[in-house]
Design a protein around this motif. Structure first.
Motif: not given
Length: 341
Positions: A98-115
């Motif tokens: 939530d926004a309390d941590l970084l000042g705005a909502p965020f999420y973490v996801m898989e780093a997918v290889e591709g172009t």
């Protein structure tokens, strides 16, 4: 808290603050957590996170004051999470904050290889045959997305599909009114024609909202690995995705827009794209002229909004002085599409 000039602190991302949350909600870190900004500006900020063994992607809105409905991290996270067990290629979602941590909502996801191919010049070295494969799989993936039943993946309450097309036409007329700097008779006419010719609603489906090749990561075999950028997604009339993609291609051919991939040797024509989608999806495209007209109206509204900000000295950087010239051709293309419907 990191010092202001610390390499552990980036725009909208303080790694010293993030790390304890990350280890609790995503997983253990090998060594130190690092970050590299790979997309930013006025768009959502996208960071590549890494430690000594792994990589992830963190997405958050740009720094600064935002519209209440813009840069919707929760929307992206919910949609991609819902599609995880379908045939639509999406990254694995790990956690959202939530926004309390970084000042705005965020999420973490898989780093997918591709172009994410944006320019015809990026596709040209691949050759016409490989380019055609990439484009055809792009269309096939869209058909797969539109075959997903929203209620079957927990998205039954994600949008308001009833009256979707009529609401969208009205919404973008309001956008023109809010960005008024000049009279646009073609806009008035196109709006009237769209409002008077809204087709019967088709079955409610998932709408990506900005589907195009540079929002899809493609692997070395031309296979879509991940469809990204779901911040405009909703439940509504899915044919708007196909029409918008076609209009993006038209804009590229006119020398404007964000992508010109359709100019690459081997890229299917618009008629071929539409025919392939129709065959893969089984959808009735008899009213498709309306959808193209609406998409021209929508993109013209977006461009007119940028022109408005330029006229009022609210833009920063080069390339804005002539952007307003794209509005009239888009409106005329929309009128032609509706007439041919």
């Amino acid at each position: 808290m990191a010092a202001e000039n610390s390499p552990r602190q980036h725009p909208g991302l303080d790694l010293d603050v993030l790390t304890p949350w990350f280890t609790e909600h995503v997983g253990p870190i090998t060594g130190q957590l690092n970050a590299e900004l790979i997309a930013g500006g006025k768009s959502n900020l996208t960071y590549r996170l890494s430690d000594d063994a792994n990589r992830w992607i963190l997405r958050r809105p740009p720094v600064g004051k935002l519209l209440a409905t813009a840069h919707d991290m929760g929307r992206e996270y919910t949609m991609m999470s819902a599609l995880a067990d379908t045939d639509v290629p999406v990254p694995t979602m790990y956690a959202k904050g939530d926004a309390d941590l970084l000042g705005a909502p965020f999420y973490v996801m898989e780093a997918v290889e591709g172009t994410p191919y944006r320019k015809a010049s990026e596709l040209a070295p691949l050759g016409a045959d490989r380019t055609r494969v990439i484009a055809e799989r792009l269309v096939d993936t869209l058909a797969v997305l539109h075959s997903v039943e929203p209620t079957a993946v927990g998205l039954g309450d994600f949008g308001h599909p009833e009256g979707f097309l009529a609401r969208q036409v009205a919404r973008w007329r309001k956008q023109f009114d809010a960005a008024h700097t000049r009279d646009l008779p073609a806009m008035e006419l196109l709006h009237a024609q769209l409002a008077d010719s809204v087709p019967p609603e088709s079955a409610a489906g998932i709408v990506h909202g900005d589907y195009r090749l540079d929002n899809v990561l493609v692997d070395g075999d031309g296979q879509p690995r991940a469809v990204l950028d779901w911040e405009l997604s909703t439940i509504g009339d899915s044919l708007t995705d196909l029409a918008l993609m076609c209009v993006y291609h038209r804009m590229g051919a006119m020398g404007g827009g964000v992508t010109d991939v359709a100019l690459a040797p081997g890229f299917p024509s618009e008629d071929e794209v539409i025919a392939r989608y129709a065959k893969a999806s089984g959808r009735d495209l008899s009213n498709f002229g309306f959808y193209v007209g609406y998409s021209c109206f929508k993109l013209a509204g977006i461009v007119e909004g940028i022109h408005y900000r330029y006229v009022n000295g609210q833009t920063v950087g080069d390339g804005f002085a002539t952007i307003g010239q794209a509005v009239e051709p888009l409106l005329q293309a929309g009128l032609a599409a509706v007439k041919e419907n």
